[in-house]
Design an enzyme around this catalytic site. Sequence first.
Site, mmCIF file in Angstrom:
data_model
loop_
_atom_site.group_PDB
_atom_site.id
_atom_site.type_symbol
_atom_site.label_atom_id
_atom_site.label_comp_id
_atom_site.label_asym_id
_atom_site.label_seq_id
_atom_site.Cartn_x
_atom_site.Cartn_y
_atom_site.Cartn_z
ATOM 1 N N PRO A 16 92.312 88.264 94.630
ATOM 2 C CA PRO A 16 92.551 87.650 93.715
ATOM 3 C C PRO A 16 93.377 88.021 92.630
ATOM 4 O O PRO A 16 93.112 89.671 92.039
ATOM 5 C CB PRO A 16 91.474 87.571 93.473
ATOM 6 C CG PRO A 16 90.531 89.546 94.265
ATOM 7 C CD PRO A 16 91.936 89.138 95.419
ATOM 8 N N ASN A 17 93.397 87.028 91.669
ATOM 9 C CA ASN A 17 94.607 87.296 90.444
ATOM 10 C C ASN A 17 95.662 87.178 90.893
ATOM 11 O O ASN A 17 96.321 87.059 89.606
ATOM 12 C CB ASN A 17 93.544 87.771 89.659
ATOM 13 C CG ASN A 17 92.320 87.059 89.195
ATOM 14 O OD1 ASN A 17 91.771 86.227 89.148
ATOM 15 N ND2 ASN A 17 90.730 88.074 89.582
ATOM 16 N N ARG A 29 100.456 87.713 83.125
ATOM 17 C CA ARG A 29 99.399 88.105 82.153
ATOM 18 C C ARG A 29 99.226 89.571 82.029
ATOM 19 O O ARG A 29 99.797 90.236 83.060
ATOM 20 C CB ARG A 29 97.826 87.726 82.441
ATOM 21 C CG ARG A 29 97.880 85.814 82.976
ATOM 22 C CD ARG A 29 97.587 85.495 81.198
ATOM 23 N NE ARG A 29 97.552 83.539 81.202
ATOM 24 C CZ ARG A 29 98.066 83.228 81.393
ATOM 25 N NH1 ARG A 29 99.064 83.038 80.702
ATOM 26 N NH2 ARG A 29 97.638 81.292 81.418
ATOM 27 N N TYR A 48 99.817 95.601 84.631
ATOM 28 C CA TYR A 48 101.099 94.724 85.757
ATOM 29 C C TYR A 48 102.336 94.871 85.754
ATOM 30 O O TYR A 48 102.202 94.524 86.861
ATOM 31 C CB TYR A 48 100.168 93.736 85.973
ATOM 32 C CG TYR A 48 98.085 94.154 86.552
ATOM 33 C CD1 TYR A 48 97.806 94.816 87.176
ATOM 34 C CD2 TYR A 48 97.642 93.738 85.988
ATOM 35 C CE1 TYR A 48 97.237 95.521 87.207
ATOM 36 C CE2 TYR A 48 95.893 93.840 85.647
ATOM 37 C CZ TYR A 48 95.999 94.568 86.899
ATOM 38 O OH TYR A 48 94.296 94.693 86.983
ATOM 39 N N GLU A 84 98.167 100.698 101.912
ATOM 40 C CA GLU A 84 96.731 100.287 100.605
ATOM 41 C C GLU A 84 97.846 100.109 99.589
ATOM 42 O O GLU A 84 98.360 101.296 99.588
ATOM 43 C CB GLU A 84 95.382 101.305 100.873
ATOM 44 C CG GLU A 84 94.599 100.655 98.677
ATOM 45 C CD GLU A 84 93.729 100.971 98.911
ATOM 46 O OE1 GLU A 84 93.060 101.289 100.490
ATOM 47 O OE2 GLU A 84 92.224 100.508 98.267
ATOM 48 N N ILE A 144 99.078 98.549 92.004
ATOM 49 C CA ILE A 144 99.991 98.152 91.143
ATOM 50 C C ILE A 144 99.614 99.738 90.141
ATOM 51 O O ILE A 144 100.555 100.220 89.385
ATOM 52 C CB ILE A 144 100.049 97.252 91.050
ATOM 53 C CG1 ILE A 144 100.353 95.566 91.295
ATOM 54 C CG2 ILE A 144 101.512 97.270 89.693
ATOM 55 C CD1 ILE A 144 100.340 94.375 91.163
HETATM 56 O O1 CA2 Z 1 95.964 97.875 90.825
HETATM 57 C C1 CA2 Z 1 95.642 96.999 91.400
HETATM 58 O O2 CA2 Z 1 96.253 96.794 92.231
HETATM 59 C C2 CA2 Z 1 94.944 96.413 91.607
HETATM 60 O O3 CA2 Z 1 94.179 96.088 92.569
HETATM 61 C C3 CA2 Z 1 94.554 95.099 90.818
HETATM 62 C C4 CA2 Z 1 92.918 94.190 90.578
HETATM 63 C C5 CA2 Z 1 92.290 95.541 89.866
HETATM 64 O O4 CA2 Z 1 90.446 94.288 89.749
HETATM 65 C C6 CA2 Z 1 92.041 96.255 90.488
HETATM 66 O O5 CA2 Z 1 90.708 97.272 90.982
HETATM 67 C C7 CA2 Z 1 93.689 97.596 91.065
HETATM 68 C C8 CA2 Z 1 92.914 93.127 89.725
HETATM 69 C C9 CA2 Z 1 94.707 92.211 89.961
HETATM 70 C C10 CA2 Z 1 94.761 91.250 88.787
HETATM 71 O O6 CA2 Z 1 95.680 91.302 88.791
HETATM 72 C C11 CA2 Z 1 96.312 90.305 87.737
HETATM 73 C C12 CA2 Z 1 97.557 90.573 87.213
HETATM 74 C C13 CA2 Z 1 98.058 90.041 86.390
HETATM 75 C C14 CA2 Z 1 97.286 89.601 85.435
HETATM 76 C C15 CA2 Z 1 95.777 89.571 85.173
HETATM 77 C C16 CA2 Z 1 95.410 89.583 86.531
#
Ligand code: CA2
Length: 146
Positions: A12-13, A20, A25, A100, A103
Amino acid sequence: MHSRTIHILNGPNLNLLGKREPEIYGRDTLEDVARTCAALAVELGLETALYQSNHEGEIVEMIHRAREAAAGIIINPAAYTHTSVAILDALNAFEGPVLEVHISNVHKRESFRHHSYVSLRAEGVIAGFGVQGYELALRRMAVLLG
Ligand code: CA2
């Protein structure tokens, strides 16, 4: 089963990637990741298909489809990393290697991001390398698949 196809699954997201919160990220979009990984896959003698969903059950079904269609899974389950026994159970029913990717460096963030259900299944975990983590995981996948 497609012996050289890798499914890159995103939670998700992550559809907002590059749009964003670039300070956490980065500026690359998920389409950029798909393109970069597809190009690297050619060099490695692999093929990639990248998917994203904001829904837990859909991710479970993506993993079920990978049972028939993929030799390995690279997964960034996003927030479901920290909550989803259903995704862990689905991955446990997948026979190939699972890597796994995160980012951001989840260990530098809130403590609720320090635990991953998916890590109980994954052969390896990459965190904090930005979107380059997907490419590093793909290189590792090529080694694991031989
Ligand atoms: O660091 C990562 O890849 C995460 O899996 C990203 C998740 C977070 O809940 C994990 O703890 C770590 C969140 C993804 C949200 O992605 C976005 C990307 C751009 C803007 C807003 C959210």
